[in-house]
Structures are given as C-alpha cells and as structure tokens.
Design a protein around this motif. Structure first.
Motif, PDB file in Angstrom:
ATOM      1  N   CYS A  63       0.850  -1.203   0.000  1.00  0.00           N
ATOM      2  CA  CYS A  63       0.000   0.000   0.000  1.00  0.00           C
ATOM      3  C   CYS A  63       0.879   1.244   0.000  1.00  0.00           C
ATOM      4  O   CYS A  63       1.800   1.366   0.801  1.00  0.00           O
ATOM      5  CB  CYS A  63      -0.898  -0.013   1.236  1.00  0.00           C
ATOM      6  N   CYS A 198      -4.919   2.919   2.311  1.00  0.00           N
ATOM      7  CA  CYS A 198      -5.622   1.988   1.423  1.00  0.00           C
ATOM      8  C   CYS A 198      -6.632   1.227   2.276  1.00  0.00           C
ATOM      9  O   CYS A 198      -6.437   1.062   3.463  1.00  0.00           O
ATOM     10  CB  CYS A 198      -4.636   0.984   0.822  1.00  0.00           C
TER      11      CYS A 198
ATOM     12  N   TRP B  61      -9.725   1.478 -12.871  1.00  0.00           N
ATOM     13  CA  TRP B  61      -9.203   2.317 -11.786  1.00  0.00           C
ATOM     14  C   TRP B  61     -10.178   3.433 -11.438  1.00  0.00           C
ATOM     15  O   TRP B  61     -10.889   3.936 -12.290  1.00  0.00           O
ATOM     16  CB  TRP B  61      -7.873   2.934 -12.193  1.00  0.00           C
ATOM     17  N   TYR B  64     -10.549   9.573  -6.305  1.00  0.00           N
ATOM     18  CA  TYR B  64     -11.455   9.834  -5.193  1.00  0.00           C
ATOM     19  C   TYR B  64     -11.987  11.254  -5.202  1.00  0.00           C
ATOM     20  O   TYR B  64     -11.322  12.194  -5.635  1.00  0.00           O
ATOM     21  CB  TYR B  64     -10.745   9.558  -3.861  1.00  0.00           C
ATOM     22  N   GLY B  72      -8.836   6.202   0.848  1.00  0.00           N
ATOM     23  CA  GLY B  72      -8.549   6.897  -0.408  1.00  0.00           C
ATOM     24  C   GLY B  72      -8.141   8.336  -0.189  1.00  0.00           C
ATOM     25  O   GLY B  72      -8.044   8.803   0.959  1.00  0.00           O
ATOM     26  N   LEU B 138      -4.262   9.531  -6.274  1.00  0.00           N
ATOM     27  CA  LEU B 138      -4.226   8.136  -5.838  1.00  0.00           C
ATOM     28  C   LEU B 138      -5.315   7.433  -6.621  1.00  0.00           C
ATOM     29  O   LEU B 138      -6.454   7.905  -6.655  1.00  0.00           O
ATOM     30  CB  LEU B 138      -4.517   8.024  -4.338  1.00  0.00           C
ATOM     31  N   CYS B 140      -7.158   3.584  -7.188  1.00  0.00           N
ATOM     32  CA  CYS B 140      -7.272   2.264  -6.581  1.00  0.00           C
ATOM     33  C   CYS B 140      -8.197   1.402  -7.417  1.00  0.00           C
ATOM     34  O   CYS B 140      -9.092   1.887  -8.103  1.00  0.00           O
ATOM     35  CB  CYS B 140      -7.835   2.331  -5.158  1.00  0.00           C
ATOM     36  N   TYR B 143      -6.042  -2.763  -5.603  1.00  0.00           N
ATOM     37  CA  TYR B 143      -4.994  -2.147  -4.809  1.00  0.00           C
ATOM     38  C   TYR B 143      -4.820  -0.711  -5.283  1.00  0.00           C
ATOM     39  O   TYR B 143      -5.501  -0.275  -6.216  1.00  0.00           O
ATOM     40  CB  TYR B 143      -3.685  -2.941  -4.895  1.00  0.00           C
ATOM     41  N   CYS B 144      -3.951   0.013  -4.609  1.00  0.00           N
ATOM     42  CA  CYS B 144      -3.842   1.461  -4.830  1.00  0.00           C
ATOM     43  C   CYS B 144      -2.471   1.836  -5.376  1.00  0.00           C
ATOM     44  O   CYS B 144      -1.460   1.256  -4.993  1.00  0.00           O
ATOM     45  CB  CYS B 144      -4.057   2.214  -3.513  1.00  0.00           C
TER      46      CYS B 144
END
Lengths: 202, 298
Positions: A63, A198, B61, B64, B72, B138, B140, B143-144
């Motif tokens: 993460c 995350c 994807w 946010y 997030g 970011l 996600c 996963y991010c």
C-alpha cells in the motif's frame, strides 16, 4: 466466526435499526480480546500483554500509504522508540488469501527483515476476524491500548493523509502523542481520528 | 550556421507550434493521463477564465472525491502560475459510491474533469502566459497506486472578452453539468431522530417530477457511516433521507453539508443530477423513529 459471516449480521443489524458500528472496539472501553498467530508461528493473546501499552498497526507492505511510512523509516522509528519504553507493538495483516498483502509466513519474515521492522511481532489475521472486531479500515490504521486494556486511541498515524514521505516531519503525530500520554499516565490528547490509507483487503 | 530573418521567423513559428503541441498533449503516468485544458483560446488580463484538469483513468481504476469515504485520497494540484495569477479551488464533479464491503468509498472514474477558475492580473505585458502545475493522485482498484504528473498550458493574450473555444464547449458544458448545482428552490432541513440524521427535502412549488432515489455525499469525512444504507422516500410535501451518523453518541454538527445526487433531475428542463446541500440542524426534537409507522427498513 469467519469474516464473511460478519457482514450479513452487520447489514441485518442496520436494517433492524439497531445502529452499531461494525467494530466492537470503542475508545474508552476495554479493547476486544483476540488470539492470533505471528509470522514465527507463536500465538499471541491480547491478555498476554496486560500491564503494558499495546499498539496495533494494520499493515499491507504494498500500500502506498504504508510505503510512505516504512520508506521513510517513520514506522520503524516509532516501533523502536516505544518498544524500548516498554510498549508492545503488534503489526497486523488482515489481507485475505489472494488479496494484496497476503503472504505466507516466511515471505512475511523476509519483508519484515527488509523493512527493518522493529515491531514486537506481525500477527496474521487472514480471515479478518480481528480487523473487523476493531473496525480496521485502512493501512495503516493504528490503535493504542493502555496498560489496563482500555482502547485509548483509534485512527490515523498522523494528520497528513498523503502518500508523500516529505509530509511526515510537519505532520501532527497522533500515535506518538497517544503513546507519550499513556506512558506518562496522562489522558490521550486526541483519542479518535479518521484513519487514512488503502482499504484493508478483507 | 546562420539564417536570414525570414528563415528565423519561420523556425521560430515552427518551434512555437511544436511547443504548443507539446504542452497540449496529455501526460500519461500508468493508467492515468493528465492534461490542462482552457475553455477559451486566449485570455484577457483582469478577466477570470476556466481551465480543466482532465484526468483520464483507464478502467477499472478510480480516483477519489474530496471526501473519499472510508479510504482513499482526492487528487490535488499545486499550481505554478506566473506572477499576479491566482487559481481557485478545484471544483469536483459529484462522485459515485463504490461499495467494497465492508467499506464504501466515493470515487471518480473514466474521464474526470476538475474545473478551476484562473484569475490573471489586470496588466499583463507578455504575448502569452504559461500555467503549470504538479498534479498528485491516488488511484485504486483491488490495490492502490499513487501517481503524479507535471502539466502545463500556454495561452496567448487576446481581446476581452476571451472567446470560448467551440471545440471544447460541449466538454466544458458536460463538466459543469456534473458539478453540484445550487438548490434552486429546493429547501433542505436536517434533524436528529433518535439514532439517525434525517435530511428533509422540499421541492419548489412548480416541481412536477419525481425523484425516485437519491444519495447523499457529505463533504465532511466524519459525518456519516459511509457504508450504511441511505433510505430515501416521499414524506409530506417532499422527501426524507435517513443517514446513519458516524458517531451516534456525538452531538450533531451544525449542518448536513454535501452533495445530493438524484436518480433523475431536480429541475424541469435541466439535466443536473447533483444539488449542493447545506442544511442546518433544526433545534426542535421530533418523535423517535419508532413512532413513525411509515418507515421502511432499508
């Protein structure tokens, strides 16, 4: 009880109007008990650490928010500092099998060595039972339990929800503040914050 | 090597054309392409204009919203503007609720246009101005991945008022349609009923439509349990929406502030699906929910 059975119960509880958080953990109340196995194969119960402050740190090495704090050695420094002062630091991974962050124990031990983790242990919670009981939402998400077993902090490591390690020095370090207070026998200044990171990969 | 003046002029214009092309191209970083786009083909000193930060996200994807929900982080921009220029806050489109039990996040997907107002100085003595920015995001899925891009846009100075670029008019109109609109006659009030927040929505007198479903996205991250069901139904002259407070034991905040996204438009002749809500809590206590036989379980 498996994690997958908890959610329908949660939804049913909400539908019935019996509003309660999915987490049983509440700041100011006794921290939920648990027993989990660490990456070395040893079982740890929360009750084993009675009399010592305990930190629970939800983690997932892949993460970006976890990388922020491990890449800058911030997490390891906190672990080392407070373990040296008598606290117990338990990293916890609730990633489900097949999800990001789920590794066999030997791979975990390699990762922990590579990170230079100074945690007391890393506990494996692949069915998410302990994560759900605590309401662990993010990686990282930290909980501080005082020597009497009361949950005294639930939330973010600090107040800057970025993935940039350059933001660490200027941030307000909530977990360090909570631990300093607990070790000094003082009230925790900020007991609950919104964790950032995350999502935990239940 | 030496060139004559006409050749130099030609080269200069080529170089400028190439540079313009270069700054107009999106900057790709993994699954995200980032680009700054101006609504107008030029700008006039002293007259604010709109630019879009366009983030194009490959499926599956998501980025946010300003309140990301349970986890997030919203995209952010750090402007590097010429002296005298200022930029307003990024204006976000309404989000989509993305349920990944036990979590709920508020995401932005696909072609994301974040608008900002740029205010140039009243006097600008150069032929053009370059707006540059560092964009962080970011994204996600399972996963991010964080990402970043350096974007820039060069605009010539033109006559006032600067004319909108017709090529981009439809895209900017679509981007504005996704911004939360002013309530325009809808009245909102908030109250506490037992262990719930209730948002009461009363339409304007001339509203003849029906909003069969609606979803509330709070601006504050600690206002409601993001993963709790939201019950929207007709009540009296309007509607009511039940929300579960993040902390049922805490006193209510001053207001329920956020964006209310309807399954259908809020006003006749409009396509706007999102309204900005700033509903102060009324002081009056109302009977607890159990006294209301109409209440449906979510």
């Amino acid at each position: 009880m498996k994690a997958k059975f908890l959610l329908p119960i949660l939804i049913a509880a909400l539908a019935l109007g019996a509003v309660q958080a999915w987490a049983q953990a509440a700041v100011g109340a006794p921290a939920p008990s648990f027993t989990l196995t660490d990456t070395k194969g040893a079982a740890h119960a929360l009750a084993d650490f009675a009399g010592k402050p305990v930190v629970l740190e939800w983690t997932n090495p892949e993460c970006p928010f976890v990388k922020k704090h491990y890449g800058a050695k911030n997490m390891q420094a906190l672990q080392a500092k407070y373990v040296a002062q008598g606290a117990v630091w338990l990293s916890v991974c609730s990633s489900a099998p097949g999800k990001q962050g789920h590794y066999p124990a030997d791979e975990w031990n390699r990762i922990l060595a590579e990170q230079g983790s100074a945690a007391t242990a890393l506990l494996l919670d692949p069915d998410g039972q302990v994560g759900l009981a605590y309401g662990a939402k993010t990686t990282p998400h930290l909980f501080v339990i005082d020597a009497a077993g009361t949950l005294v902090y639930d939330g973010a490591i600090d107040d800057n929800p970025s993935t940039d390690s350059a933001d660490i020095p200027g941030a307000r370090a909530y977990v360090a503040e909570a631990l300093d207070a607990v070790l000094a026998g003082a009230p925790v200044p900020v007991a609950q914050t919104k964790p950032y990171g995350c999502s935990v990969k239940y | 090597m030496r060139y004559g003046a006409p050749m130099r002029a030609l080269l200069t214009s080529w170089i400028f054309a190439l540079a313009t092309l270069a700054v107009a191209a999106p900057v790709r970083n993994g699954p995200v392409a980032a680009k700054l786009i101006a609504e107008t083909r030029s700008f006039a000193p002293g007259q604010p204009f709109t630019v879009a930060l366009r983030l194009t996200l490959d499926p599956p994807w998501h980025a946010y919203w300003t309140n990301p929900g349970d986890s997030g982080l919203a995209p952010s921009i750090e402007w590097k503007l010429p002296a005298g220029f200022t930029a307003g806050e990024l204006q976000f489109p309404y989000p989509r609720a993305i349920a990944t039990p036990p979590f709920m996040t508020y995401g932005l997907e696909g072609d994301v246009w974040l608008l900002a107002t740029i205010a140039p100085p009243a006097e600008w003595n150069e032929a053009r101005a370059t707006l540059a920015a560092t964009v962080d995001w970011l994204i996600c899925d399972e996963y991010c991945v964080p990402g970043s891009a350096e974007v820039e846009l060069t605009l010539p100075v033109g006559a006032a008022p600067a004319e909108p670029d017709p090529v981009r008019a439809a895209a900017f109109a679509a981007a504005r349609a996704r911004l939360p609109a002013d309530p325009g006659g809808w009245a909102f009030r908030a109250r506490r009923e037992s262990d719930r927040f209730v948002l009461a929505a009363v339409p304007p007198a001339d509203f003849a439509g029906d909003v069969p479903a609606a979803e509330f996205f709070p601006f504050a991250e600690d206002l409601i349990q993001h993963n709790a069901p939201q019950a929207w139904r007709r009540a009296g002259a309007g509607y009511r929406l039940e929300l579960v407070p993040a902390d049922p034991s805490a006193p209510p905040p001053a207001a329920l502030s956020g964006v209310l996204v309807g399954a259908s438009p809020w006003h006749a002749g409009s396509s706007r699906r999102a309204l900005r809500v700033d509903a102060p809590f009324s002081d009056s206590e109302v009977p607890p929910r159990s006294a209301n036989p109409e209440r449906k379980t979510p």
